[in-house]
Design a protein around this motif. Structure first.
Motif, short mmCIF file in Angstrom:
data_model
loop_
_atom_site.label_atom_id
_atom_site.label_comp_id
_atom_site.label_asym_id
_atom_site.label_seq_id
_atom_site.Cartn_x
_atom_site.Cartn_y
_atom_site.Cartn_z
N HIS A 73 71.37 -22.61 -175.61
CA HIS A 73 71.79 -21.48 -174.78
C HIS A 73 71.18 -21.69 -173.40
O HIS A 73 70.08 -21.22 -173.12
N ARG A 75 70.57 -21.27 -169.51
CA ARG A 75 70.61 -20.15 -168.58
C ARG A 75 70.73 -20.71 -167.17
O ARG A 75 70.07 -21.69 -166.83
N VAL A 83 63.16 -13.26 -162.02
CA VAL A 83 62.99 -13.71 -163.40
C VAL A 83 61.59 -13.37 -163.89
O VAL A 83 60.68 -13.11 -163.10
N LYS A 85 58.57 -15.04 -166.43
CA LYS A 85 58.21 -16.31 -167.04
C LYS A 85 57.37 -16.07 -168.28
O LYS A 85 56.62 -15.10 -168.37
N LYS A 86 57.52 -16.97 -169.24
CA LYS A 86 56.83 -16.85 -170.51
C LYS A 86 55.33 -17.10 -170.33
O LYS A 86 54.92 -17.95 -169.58
N TRP A 103 55.65 -11.93 -171.55
CA TRP A 103 56.32 -12.31 -170.31
C TRP A 103 55.54 -11.72 -169.14
O TRP A 103 55.00 -10.62 -169.24
N ASP A 134 64.23 -23.61 -167.43
CA ASP A 134 64.98 -22.38 -167.68
C ASP A 134 64.78 -21.84 -169.09
O ASP A 134 65.05 -20.67 -169.35
N LYS A 138 63.50 -15.81 -168.11
CA LYS A 138 64.59 -14.90 -168.44
C LYS A 138 64.82 -13.96 -167.29
O LYS A 138 63.90 -13.65 -166.51
N LYS A 139 66.06 -13.53 -167.14
CA LYS A 139 66.46 -12.70 -166.00
C LYS A 139 65.74 -11.36 -166.03
O LYS A 139 65.56 -10.76 -167.08
N TYR A 140 65.32 -10.93 -164.85
CA TYR A 140 64.63 -9.64 -164.71
C TYR A 140 65.58 -8.67 -164.02
O TYR A 140 66.13 -8.97 -162.98
#
Length: 142
Positions: A73, A75, A83, A85-86, A103, A134, A138-140
């Motif tokens: 998947h 992104r 975004v 980040k982890k 996150w 990526d 994840k998108k914020y």
């Protein structure tokens, strides 16, 4: 793939020492002429065996690639997107417990660093020293 590595390298099937010590019909019926003839046939068929093995390898790689592409998947982010980040175990605070956030952010995407890698900057316009893949972003949404 239907062929043993030994048979691909030496063009014959491997015999275990027990089979060598015991005379078999294959061994007793062998003559110099039949052996030469069989070796010539094996050499003629060697290219065909190698080609079929390469075809099987290519098919197997295509199957693996199709499986990966179904599961991946990817992104895609645009420059100026926000975004998260982890947080990794190594970057987590030492006193953080299991209920600490996974996150952190938000960060702004400053540029593209490669295929699937992005340069990030903080909200204070400070650029982070390393690029981020990526998979770890994840998108914020505000």
């Amino acid at each position: 793939m239907g062929e043993t590595p030994f048979s691909l390298v030496y063009c014959v099937e491997a015999l275990i020492p027990f089979e060598i010590g015991e005379p078999s019909t294959r061994y007793t019926q062998a003559t110099e002429e039949s052996n030469e003839e069989e070796m010539q046939i094996n050499l003629d068929l060697l290219e065909e065996r190698i080609e079929t093995t390469f075809i099987r390898m290519a098919v197997q790689k295509q199957i693996i690639e199709r499986y990966y592409n179904q599961k991946a998947h990817l992104r895609y982010f645009k420059i100026e997107d926000f975004v998260l980040k982890k947080v990794f175990q190594s970057t987590r605070a030492s006193n953080a417990g299991k209920l600490s956030p996974n996150w952190e952010g938000p960060y702004k995407i400053q540029g593209l660093a490669g295929k699937g890698a992005y340069e990030l900057e903080t909200m204070d316009d400070k650029v982070l020293p390393s690029n981020w893949n990526d998979v770890h972003l994840k998108k914020y949404y505000f």
